[in-house]
Design an enzyme around this catalytic site. Structure first.
Site, short mmCIF file in Angstrom:
data_model
loop_
_atom_site.label_atom_id
_atom_site.label_comp_id
_atom_site.label_asym_id
_atom_site.label_seq_id
_atom_site.Cartn_x
_atom_site.Cartn_y
_atom_site.Cartn_z
N HIS A 162 74.47 42.38 23.35
CA HIS A 162 75.32 41.49 24.16
C HIS A 162 75.26 40.04 23.69
CE1 HIS A 162 77.83 40.29 27.35
NE2 HIS A 162 77.30 40.98 28.34
N ASN A 401 92.27 55.55 20.12
CA ASN A 401 92.78 56.83 19.62
C ASN A 401 92.56 56.84 18.11
OD1 ASN A 401 94.27 59.01 18.72
ND2 ASN A 401 96.05 58.58 19.99
#
Length: 468
Positions: A162, A401
């Protein structure tokens, strides 16, 4: 269909994937806003149906080996642009951290899970996801695991540091990776232009920053605590119907006697309900605390783009976050209306909705360097609970995708060690206005939420996801 509790995930291969092009080793400084982040690892996963079945319509032969090859080849291409993810975190001479961009590569794991997608208990990720589908990062700043399931389904799990990237930045990377996997041009190039977050000279920040952030050196020693089973932190994944969200929003906006005020957003309304739900179950005599902190993460990119001049901020890679919060008496949150609680949230969010707030936060960090600092909402010392909501409503999951269809399910997985709660609402894969809500809270907080008579939070099941 019952979920399968005990199943093994076996690692077949682990290697390092580096950028396909050589690069000059260099150091990339963390911005002042990056320096506010502790060493946290954030996980995210995407679940896909059997690619062979999905690809029959487009006549593709996608065996698992072919899938892995596509993912590794496109990852190596993506790391050319996202070179920070192929580096490592190092300490400089001042004792501060920066990114060594050395193309050390990304850990890439291939695994097999002896379970079908419809048998996975997504509701309880501590049981079904942790240690199985989202990898532990052993080196560098990013780790990836691709797991083939017994049914032929695929899970792609990622864990990132992070301190290097916020969720927005990770989303940029994931979309770019999926675009290159389909041989498409990148829709957005990342920007590492740190000058966008250079401190001003002379620096200036509003006193409100001191209410939200604190140097670690000024915090009192942590109180020794007696171990309590209720201090256990657990993760759960729910769905909330679009109808419930709209109902909460209508409740948050009713009886508003503040003329001229704007409508409370769905996120503000949802957050108000969550804050109030937990507070209503707290017994002051039993728990021994009076106050309750509640915060919401704010992405500052849109606040910093003035008249669309600095377009590089749209693709800025790094942390551009602030965590404004409110602190109220538990009894007050209990007794007041949902509308009142939503107004409290709206007011403390207003603090972080300006360009000046983020410029001031940058200057505040500069004034306290090299001493490390943190968000004050996390600086609890036995004085009451704290929960932070991070909005994932713009999570571009349907865009992830890789060439064999959209994911059938997705979620963040953020089981950090702190006792401050973390909640991430995201759009449902159904695309019908429902939300998927990842929660990482104290066990007693989860129990209060599930005992609520309003039945807003429903466990995510294979049936809900249409996997059966």
């Amino acid at each position: 269909m019952n979920s399968k509790k005990n199943f093994n995930v076996k690692v077949h291969k682990s290697e390092v994937v580096a950028a396909v092009l050589p690069m000059q080793e260099h150091w990339l400084p963390l911005s002042n806003l990056d320096l506010l982040l502790p060493p946290l690892e954030v996980g995210v996963m995407f679940c896909y149906l059997n690619p062979i079945i999905v690809s029959e319509k487009i006549n593709m032969n996608l065996e698992f080996n072919s899938i892995v090859k596509i993912l590794k080849t496109s990852l190596a291409e993506t790391l050319v642009s996202y070179y920070a993810f192929s580096g490592d975190i190092v300490e400089n001479s001042a004792g501060e951290l920066e990114i060594l961009c050395n193309n050390g590569g990304v850990s890439f794991i291939e695994a097999f899970g002896a379970v079908e997608l419809k048998e996975i208990n997504f509701y309880n990720p501590d049981e079904s996801i942790e240690g199985k589908f989202v990898p532990k990062k052993k080196h560098g700043v990013l780790a990836i695991q691709v797991t083939q399931l017994k049914c032929g389904g695929i899970i792609v799990g990622c864990t990132f540091d992070h301190r290097v990237a916020d969720a927005y930045s990770a989303n940029l990377f994931l979309v770019s990776w999926s675009e290159l996997a389909q041989s498409k041009p990148l829709s957005q190039l990342p920007s590492f232009r740190r000058s966008s977050f250079f401190p001003r000279h002379p620096g200036y920040y509003d006193d409100s920053i001191d209410d939200l952030y604190v140097p670690l050196s000024t915090l009192p020693p942590m109180k020794s605590e007696i171990l309590n089973p209720n201090d256990q932190v657990i993760s759960r994944i729910y769905y909330v119907t679009g109808g419930k969200i709209e109902h909460l929003q209508s409740l948050a906006n009713c009886h508003d006697d503040q003329k001229g005020t704007s409508q409370r957003s769905k996120l503000e309304s949802f957050s108000a309900f969550l804050w109030k739900t937990i507070a209503c179950g707290i017994n002051k005599e039993t728990w021994g605390f009076n106050n309750f902190r509640f915060g919401i993460m704010v992405d500052g990119r849109t606040r910093l783009i003035i008249n669309n001049v600095d377009k590089s901020l749209k693709g800025y890679f790094g942390n551009v976050l602030s965590i404004p919060f409110g602190e109220k008496k538990v009894e007050e949150v209990k007794e007041k209306s949902l509308n009142w609680v939503a107004n409290v949230i709206h007011e403390f969010l207003d603090i972080a909705k300006t360009q000046e707030h983020f410029l001031g936060l940058t200057d505040w960090v500069e004034a306290h360097r090299p001493k490390p600092s943190m968000a004050k909402i996390y600086a609890m010392n036995g004085d009451g609970p704290a929960v932070v909501v991070s909005s994932g409503q713009h999570f571009p999951a349907k865009k992830i995708n890789f060439g064999w269809g959209e994911p059938a399910f997705w979620s963040y997985h953020f089981p950090w060690a702190g006792k401050a709660g973390y909640v991430m609402p995201m759009p449902s894969p159904k695309g019908n206005g429902d939300w998927i809500v990842y929660m990482h809270l104290l066990k007693w907080q989860i129990e209060l939420i599930e005992a609520s008579p309003y039945e807003v939070f429903k466990p995510v099941t294979a049936n809900y996801l249409n996997l059966i």
